[in-house]
Design a protein around this motif. Structure first.
Motif, mmCIF file in Angstrom:
data_model
loop_
_atom_site.group_PDB
_atom_site.id
_atom_site.type_symbol
_atom_site.label_atom_id
_atom_site.label_comp_id
_atom_site.label_asym_id
_atom_site.label_seq_id
_atom_site.Cartn_x
_atom_site.Cartn_y
_atom_site.Cartn_z
ATOM 1 N N GLU A 49 0.888 -1.150 0.094
ATOM 2 C CA GLU A 49 -0.124 0.092 -0.025
ATOM 3 C C GLU A 49 0.795 1.310 -0.108
ATOM 4 O OE1 GLU A 49 -3.124 2.571 -0.471
ATOM 5 O OE2 GLU A 49 -3.067 0.325 -0.637
ATOM 6 N N MET A 50 1.799 1.256 0.549
ATOM 7 C CA MET A 50 2.861 2.440 0.661
ATOM 8 C C MET A 50 3.502 2.643 -0.644
ATOM 9 S SD MET A 50 4.095 4.841 2.263
ATOM 10 C CE MET A 50 3.369 4.719 3.852
ATOM 11 N N GLY A 51 3.932 1.633 -1.427
ATOM 12 C CA GLY A 51 4.369 1.804 -2.745
ATOM 13 C C GLY A 51 3.348 2.306 -3.786
ATOM 14 N N ALA A 52 2.015 1.823 -3.374
ATOM 15 C CA ALA A 52 1.116 2.392 -4.420
ATOM 16 C C ALA A 52 0.748 3.708 -3.965
ATOM 17 C CB ALA A 52 -0.136 1.793 -3.970
ATOM 18 N N ARG A 53 0.829 4.323 -2.879
ATOM 19 C CA ARG A 53 0.707 5.868 -2.477
ATOM 20 C C ARG A 53 1.896 6.548 -2.946
ATOM 21 N NH1 ARG A 53 -2.792 6.839 2.048
ATOM 22 N NH2 ARG A 53 -3.888 4.990 2.792
ATOM 23 N N LEU A 54 2.836 6.075 -3.199
ATOM 24 C CA LEU A 54 4.253 6.897 -3.540
ATOM 25 C C LEU A 54 3.848 6.895 -5.114
ATOM 26 C CD1 LEU A 54 7.154 5.200 -1.719
ATOM 27 C CD2 LEU A 54 6.363 7.367 -1.610
ATOM 28 N N VAL A 55 3.432 5.709 -5.830
ATOM 29 C CA VAL A 55 3.119 5.625 -7.291
ATOM 30 C C VAL A 55 2.094 6.833 -7.544
ATOM 31 C CG1 VAL A 55 2.336 4.356 -9.241
ATOM 32 C CG2 VAL A 55 4.214 3.445 -7.735
ATOM 33 N N GLU A 56 0.895 6.667 -6.680
ATOM 34 C CA GLU A 56 -0.183 7.743 -6.954
ATOM 35 C C GLU A 56 0.326 8.996 -6.875
ATOM 36 O OE1 GLU A 56 -4.229 5.193 -6.091
ATOM 37 O OE2 GLU A 56 -2.795 5.405 -4.322
ATOM 38 N N GLU A 57 0.839 9.298 -5.960
ATOM 39 C CA GLU A 57 1.440 10.686 -5.595
ATOM 40 C C GLU A 57 2.339 11.072 -6.740
ATOM 41 O OE1 GLU A 57 3.365 11.138 -1.907
ATOM 42 O OE2 GLU A 57 1.756 10.243 -0.667
ATOM 43 N N TRP A 58 3.219 10.354 -7.201
ATOM 44 C CA TRP A 58 4.063 10.317 -8.418
ATOM 45 C C TRP A 58 3.222 11.014 -9.830
ATOM 46 C CZ3 TRP A 58 8.860 7.008 -9.052
ATOM 47 C CH2 TRP A 58 9.955 7.780 -9.787
ATOM 48 N N LEU A 59 2.173 10.058 -9.825
ATOM 49 C CA LEU A 59 1.229 10.289 -11.063
ATOM 50 C C LEU A 59 0.574 11.648 -10.757
ATOM 51 C CD1 LEU A 59 0.077 6.514 -11.416
ATOM 52 C CD2 LEU A 59 1.438 7.856 -13.082
ATOM 53 N N VAL A 60 0.023 11.944 -9.800
ATOM 54 C CA VAL A 60 -0.523 13.238 -9.561
ATOM 55 C C VAL A 60 0.416 14.436 -9.867
ATOM 56 C CG1 VAL A 60 -1.423 14.657 -7.990
ATOM 57 C CG2 VAL A 60 -2.159 12.257 -8.014
ATOM 58 N N ARG A 61 1.693 14.235 -9.722
ATOM 59 C CA ARG A 61 2.762 15.425 -9.834
ATOM 60 C C ARG A 61 2.713 15.515 -11.203
ATOM 61 N NH1 ARG A 61 5.877 13.309 -5.269
ATOM 62 N NH2 ARG A 61 7.447 12.254 -6.776
ATOM 63 N N ILE A 62 3.062 14.416 -11.946
ATOM 64 C CA ILE A 62 3.204 14.271 -13.411
ATOM 65 C C ILE A 62 2.050 14.747 -14.035
ATOM 66 C CG2 ILE A 62 3.297 12.884 -15.348
ATOM 67 C CD1 ILE A 62 4.849 10.925 -13.673
ATOM 68 N N ASP A 63 0.724 14.435 -13.643
ATOM 69 C CA ASP A 63 -0.263 15.097 -14.245
ATOM 70 C C ASP A 63 -0.793 16.690 -14.120
ATOM 71 O OD1 ASP A 63 -2.847 14.206 -15.757
ATOM 72 O OD2 ASP A 63 -4.095 14.383 -13.693
ATOM 73 N N GLN A 64 -0.033 17.125 -12.902
ATOM 74 C CA GLN A 64 -0.444 18.545 -12.408
ATOM 75 C C GLN A 64 1.013 19.342 -13.183
ATOM 76 O OE1 GLN A 64 -0.665 18.777 -8.396
ATOM 77 N NE2 GLN A 64 -2.810 18.002 -8.549
ATOM 78 N N GLY A 65 1.754 18.573 -13.975
ATOM 79 C CA GLY A 65 3.051 19.152 -14.546
ATOM 80 C C GLY A 65 4.306 19.466 -13.593
ATOM 81 N N MET A 66 4.338 18.944 -12.424
ATOM 82 C CA MET A 66 5.386 18.946 -11.684
ATOM 83 C C MET A 66 6.406 18.172 -12.003
ATOM 84 S SD MET A 66 3.229 19.124 -7.943
ATOM 85 C CE MET A 66 2.397 20.428 -7.390
ATOM 86 N N ALA A 67 7.626 18.311 -11.477
ATOM 87 C CA ALA A 67 8.541 17.377 -11.648
ATOM 88 C C ALA A 67 8.354 16.294 -10.749
ATOM 89 C CB ALA A 67 9.999 17.878 -11.457
ATOM 90 N N ALA A 68 8.737 14.913 -11.543
ATOM 91 C CA ALA A 68 8.567 13.830 -10.701
ATOM 92 C C ALA A 68 9.708 13.236 -10.444
ATOM 93 C CB ALA A 68 7.526 12.813 -11.349
#
Length: 146
Positions: free
Chosen positions: A127-146
């Motif tokens: 679950e922790m890994g999934a949360r990190l992946v989801e946070e990374w995807l949100v940052r990419i989606d918002q145009g932030m550096a991942a």
């Protein structure tokens, strides 16, 4: 409350509910589904979204265990159901972020130094890994550096 499993306001979350035939108003439906067990037939969703049989066995349910479930209840147990929903949620988030199913799968399967040399897909084992992946995807989606 289902919010602990999935946030209903995100497009990926809405897609999970739609694919499983649940309504957004049914805020405990995913929790109940996890407790009663996702039907094995739902694993086909992961295949349809591009995961291989080997990936599904590694992330959700090993082959031998699956054959026992088919002979028994025909459902995933609680932990397997939870893993299934986690993987489904992240797959849909990646598809939304990249706008292209193939690009999303390539990203999920590529080693990332930010994940300690793991792929985002293997990070979904926890679950922790999934949360990190989801946070990374949100940052990419918002145009932030991942």
């Amino acid at each position: 409350m289902a919010i602990a499993l999935i946030e209903p306001e995100t497009p990926a979350s809405q897609e999970v509910l739609r694919l499983l035939g649940l309504l957004p108003e049914e805020d405990t439906a995913l929790l109940e589904l996890t407790e009663t067990g996702v039907p094995l037939a739902q694993l086909a969703l992961l295949t349809e979204l591009g995961l291989t049989k080997t990936e599904i066995q590694a992330l959700v349910i090993p082959a031998r265990t699956m054959s026992h479930r088919k002979a028994g209840t025909g459902r995933l147990n609680r932990e397997e159901s939870d893993r299934f929903l986690r993987v489904l949620r992240c797959l849909l988030q990646a598809r939304q972020t990249f706008g292209d199913p193939e690009k999303a799968l390539r990203w999920l399967r590529k080693l990332k130094t930010g994940l300690g040399g793991r792929t985002p897909l293997t990070a979904l084992e926890t679950e922790m890994g999934a949360r990190l992946v989801e946070e990374w995807l949100v940052r990419i989606d918002q145009g932030m550096a991942a």
